[in-house]
Every structure is written in C-alpha cells, then in structure tokens.
Scaffold this motif. Structure first.
Motif, PDB file in Angstrom:
ATOM      1  N   ASN A 168       0.845  -1.196   0.000  1.00  0.00           N
ATOM      2  CA  ASN A 168       0.000   0.000   0.000  1.00  0.00           C
ATOM      3  C   ASN A 168       0.880   1.247   0.000  1.00  0.00           C
ATOM      4  O   ASN A 168       2.094   1.169   0.200  1.00  0.00           O
ATOM      5  CB  ASN A 168      -0.958   0.033   1.199  1.00  0.00           C
TER       6      ASN A 168
ATOM      7  N   ASP B 269      -5.718  -2.859  -0.484  1.00  0.00           N
ATOM      8  CA  ASP B 269      -6.094  -1.731   0.369  1.00  0.00           C
ATOM      9  C   ASP B 269      -6.980  -0.754  -0.394  1.00  0.00           C
ATOM     10  O   ASP B 269      -6.553  -0.169  -1.394  1.00  0.00           O
ATOM     11  CB  ASP B 269      -4.813  -1.032   0.856  1.00  0.00           C
TER      12      ASP B 269
ATOM     13  N   THR C 160      -5.563   2.836  -0.777  1.00  0.00           N
ATOM     14  CA  THR C 160      -4.523   2.969  -1.796  1.00  0.00           C
ATOM     15  C   THR C 160      -5.141   3.078  -3.186  1.00  0.00           C
ATOM     16  O   THR C 160      -4.753   3.934  -3.988  1.00  0.00           O
ATOM     17  CB  THR C 160      -3.548   1.772  -1.712  1.00  0.00           C
TER      18      THR C 160
END
Length: 186
Positions: A75, A168, A171
């Motif tokens: 991430n 994520d 992200t």
C-alpha cells in the motif's frame, strides 16, 4: 426528523463497548426516519493521511503483514497521529512518509479527502502527492518492524492489484484521485 429536506437517522443513545489506544467501538440505538428503532455498531478511529510518493514514473510503496487479513500486502504509506495527538494533515503526511520510507518530500500537494469505510466508521483520510523526494532512514513504529519498502512502476502497480497483492481500498481510491489530478481518469 429532516435536515435540509433529507430524512436522517437520529441517535437515541450510545454506549462504548470496547476501547484501546487505536479505536473505540460503540453501539448506538437509533430512530429511523419512519420512527422505527434500530442499532448501529460504529468504529471511531482518527482520520489519517495517505501519501503517494511519486518518482521516475512510479511510486514508493510499503508492504507489511496485515493481521486482520492474515497476509502481507502492499500500500501507499499512511497513518494517523498517535494517541490523541492532533495536528495538520500535511504535517501528518510528512511524518508518515518519513517514518515508513525515510523519504522527505520537497513538494507535497493535497489531492483530496475520502472516507474509507463509511458504513461502519466516520474515519477519513487526506491524500497527498509527494514529489522532489530525498532519501533517508525510516523510523518505524514497533508494529511496523516487518515493513518493507520499494519502488514500483505504474505497470507493476496494476500487476500487484491483479495478483491480489494490493487490496487496500484507500490505496486504490488514492490512485483514482491521482489519475483525476493527472487528467488520465475517464
């Protein structure tokens, strides 16, 4: 009850069911717009900053073991102020970037603010683009001792997404803001 012509849910009462240094979980009894009772479980966490450290057509990313999902993932650097400390989002972004990667940003530009799990939490995050990077030594927290860092190209970024190595949501949402900023979003 209405607010600006829109019906809203009214909190009747609230009780904390769990608390630690990172979060508070509360249970709220509510009244729905039609008057019926309901309940919400809410996770209160502080807002955080996410930094996209861009350089040479790619990004510096971090990888660490994520206990809740039981595996390592990649991430963008991100985090919140510790234990009730307050400050400006830009200062937090600079601190997180340096802490996790050792990088210092000569230029930091705010791309936007998003909520990361608005069905269960009010937590949000500011997204920053960091450029003009200067290397240094990271100063990671004990929870980050297994963290790895490396530069990835934009093509490899998508390979990591396709391979399930970037999962994520913050992200990916930040990358969407970056694409919009660059004028590459459709």
């Amino acid at each position: 009850m209405t607010r600006g012509g829109e019906q809203i849910i009214r909190r009747v009462d609230s009780r904390v069911v769990y608390r630690n240094r990172w979060m508070t979980v509360r249970e709220d009894r509510v009244e729905r717009p039609d008057g019926s009772p309901g309940i919400f479980g809410v996770v209160d966490k502080p807002d955080f900053a996410l930094v996209i450290p861009a350089e040479d057509g790619g990004f510096h990313m971090v990888e660490e073991y994520r206990y809740p999902i039981g595996r390592r993932t990649w991430n963008f650097p991100q985090g919140s102020f510790p234990d009730g400390v307050r400050g400006e989002p830009e200062a937090l972004a600079r601190a997180e970037l340096a802490e996790e990667t050792g990088l210092r940003a000569g230029r930091l530009e705010r791309l936007g603010f998003l909520h990361c799990s608005h069905g269960t939490s009010g937590q949000g995050f500011d997204v920053f683009l960091a450029t003009d990077l200067t290397p240094g030594e990271p100063a990671r927290e004990p929870e980050e001792q297994d963290m790895r860092q490396r530069w990835v190209s934009r093509a490899e970024f998508w390979e990591l997404v396709d391979g399930g190595r970037i999962t994520d949501d913050s992200t990916l949402a930040a990358y969407a803001l970056l694409m919009r900023y660059e004028g590459t979003a459709g």
